[in-house]
Scaffold this active site. Structure first.
Site: not given
Length: 636
Positions: A327, A532, A536
């Site tokens: 990410d 994180d 996600d």
């Protein structure tokens, strides 16, 4: 060393003394009683366990193998070998238990993060008709007895018992047990603190946010305690292998003892002796103990670095990862906007441009506006640029920017759309990031362009180094998934040296992107996704290995991910990858070493070229060597 280990060591020493004395007395009448005494002292519990196994129909274990082998040697009249089998088996067992207990104790000490007590503050009102303040009473309670809303007191040197928010006090916290970081974290009133950390300096009054069972320390301890329940493929293979291997070798030993004498190839006692050697050699304890111990030690080594691995299966999967997907925001980048450039128009000073923009943005809560205001304070040598008294008629224009009057002049801060509404020509901008244009209406009524400010989410300082080190470890692909614009994402990807970038993705698109990446690299290895852990969760759950980074105190991360990096440090990815690979390499070394040595000596024993002493080495010696090798995983 535990009391039981001390007693076992004394028993082994006594049995060894009887055994050595039997050799010294030679062929005297005392020799046999000494050997029998040594055998009983060393192996009475092993014989009992073997008998109980037969009664419970679960007898094909190492206790059964050692009992049958040693009794067979006694039947053949080889008393020294019979005692040696049992004595050295107990020596090997002692080292096994000592190694396992030590590794477990080191991990238990490492994860000794639960507070033994909490100091609860009980507020007792004096009465309604008095102006005296309420009485505060301190009471020591179990952390499990605390409820949300309770007020607790944490003195220097005490562990934080539950997650909470500081009501009063200033201190620093030691977070090493959770994050692996040695630098204390400074905290003050209004800061949230996490259970498992240690208060170092000041006295803190803390309001409990959640009960103990929902706190970070409870979740972490649960992960560590249950990590062994998720077995790696190599560990599951060893369990299945031992289940079928032991009955097979017992059957082969029976055939070895019976068929050759029936075929006229020698005396029954000779072939029985060979069969007993075969049984001693075949004991699978080196594999059954060393492989789980290696994986457990690897998980402990990761825990010491502030990395929680939920099971040995995830450690094994991580060792086989060939693709890392990241990410962007908050993982590869800081996740906060920062001013990267101030570009004034001709005839305008950069300090003046920044002053106008900062005052115009000072009443906005937008992250970009806050970054400009914060930046203005860092470049003004401690002198504030803000002058709220000079600000009038502030107005936010939806989707475009801000309009206000600053020092009597109409000022506009915003995007391209706002500038086009003012009929202003914009310069070509090559910098990557969000652009905030600044314009002003002159006294003549004409709009003039003052310049622009570039605001961007900057990469973490060690992101590029981490990507480079992962490639040096043999990682084939490093890709980034983000909802950002293509040009922003590609610029970040190029600066970090990523092999691929997928941009302008909606949350649902990330799952599809991960599945596509997994199919592309499936033949070569696994894919790990690093995020994180807050927004996600679907992608973390879908990847072969989901890694939540910077998850200190994040419930969502701890729940969704397979590996949780408690510190906000992306370089830990390199650390945990090295730990996983070395741990799996140690497991494979033990399997190959044990099987080769056992196979060679089993063949030698079957054809009569190996005696019981060599068989004892093949069992106990190999087990001890494998265990010592497994313990290397504790110090990666």
């Amino acid at each position: 060393m535990t009391e039981k280990q001390k007693k076992d060591l004394l028993r082994i020493a006594f049995a060894a003394t009887l055994f050595c004395t039997g050799f010294v007395w030679g062929d005297t009448s005392l020799r046999l009683p000494l050997f029998i005494g040594a055998y009983v002292v060393a192996g009475y519990d092993t014989v009992i366990e073997a008998v109980m196994g037969i009664v419970n129909r679960q007898f094909l274990d190492e206790n059964f193998l050692m009992t049958i082998a040693s009794l067979g040697a006694i039947y053949c009249g080889d008393y020294p070998e019979a005692v040696a089998v049992m004595l050295f088996y107990k020596v090997g067992e002692f080292f096994e238990h000592y190694a396992v207990n030590n590794s477990r104790k080191s991990i238990s000490d490492l994860m000794d993060i639960k507070a033994e007590f909490a100091t609860k503050i009980i507020i007792t009102p004096v009465g309604t008709d008095t102006k005296e303040p309420p009485i505060l009473i301190e009471a020591k309670v179990e952390p499990e007895d605390l409820e949300a809303g309770d007020l607790i007191l944490i003195r220097p040197g005490e562990k934080v018992p539950v997650d909470g928010i500081i009501v009063d006090g200033i201190s620093s916290l030691n977070t090493a047990a959770l994050t692996g970081e040695s630098v204390p974290r400074e905290v003050t009133a209004g800061d949230e603190i996490t259970s498992g950390t240690i208060n170092l300096t000041g006295v803190l009054q803390v309001k409990v946010l959640k009960p103990f069972e929902d706190s970070t320390v409870a979740k972490v301890l649960d992960l560590v305690e249950n990590a062994s329940s998720r077995k790696a493929h190599v560990e599951a293979f060893i369990t299945r292998f031992a289940r079928y291997y032991t009955p097979v070798v017992v059957g082969l030993a029976v055939l070895l003892a019976v068929i050759p004498p029936l075929a006229g190839m020698g005396e029954f006692s000779d072939w029985l002796y060979r069969a007993m050697i075969f049984l001693v050699i075949s004991c699978p304890c080196a594999l059954v103990i060393s492989v789980p111990l290696s994986l457990f030690a690897g998980i402990g080594s990761a825990s010491r670095e502030g990395i929680l691995v939920k099971g040995s299966n995830y450690l094994e999967a991580l060792a086989n990862v060939n693709t890392f997907a990241f990410d962007k925001t908050g993982t590869l980048t800081h996740g906060t906007f920062t001013v990267t450039d101030v570009v004034p128009a001709k005839g305008i000073e950069s300090q003046k441009l920044l002053e106008i923009a900062a005052n115009a943005e000072s009443l906005s809560n937008h992250p970009i506006a806050r970054s400009i205001v914060d930046y203005s304070g860092t470049v003004s040598s401690g002198q504030t640029m803000l002058n709220r008294n000079a600000l009038e008629r502030y107005e936010e224009i939806a989707g475009k920017g801000i309009s206000c009057i600053y020092k009597g002049n109409n000022v506009f801060c915003g995007n391209d759309k706002l500038m086009k509404d003012l009929y202003l020509d914009l310069p070509e901008i090559s910098q990557v990031g969000s652009v905030v244009h600044v314009a002003m209406t002159l006294s003549s009524g004409e709009n003039t362009y003052l310049g622009h400010i570039i605001v961007a989410d900057t990469p973490r300082e060690n992101s590029a180094d981490t990507i480079r080190e992962l490639k040096e470890l043999g990682i084939l692909r490093t890709i980034m998934l983000t909802g950002d614009k293509k040009e922003v994402a590609e610029a970040v990807g190029a600066s970090l040296g990523l092999t691929g970038v997928m941009s302008e993705l909606l949350p649902g698109d990330k799952v599809s992107a991960i599945e596509s990446a997994m199919e592309t690299g499936r033949q070569k290895g696994h894919l790990a996704f690093v995020g994180d852990g807050i927004n996600d969760a679907p992608v973390l759950a879908r990847a072969d290995v989901g890694i939540a980074m910077g998850a200190f105190g994040s419930d969502a991360a701890i729940e969704a991910a397979d590996v949780v990096i408690m510190a906000d440090d992306i370089s830990k990815l390199v650390t945990v990858t090295k730990i996983a690979r070395k741990t799996l390499r140690i497991c494979k070394q033990n399997v190959v070493f044990a099987l080769i040595v056992k196979f060679v000596i089993m063949v030698l024993g079957a054809i009569g070229l190996a005696n019981m002493w060599l068989a004892v080495f093949a069992d106990v010696g190999v087990a001890v060597i494998a265990i010592l090798n497994a313990l290397r995983a504790m110090k990666i």
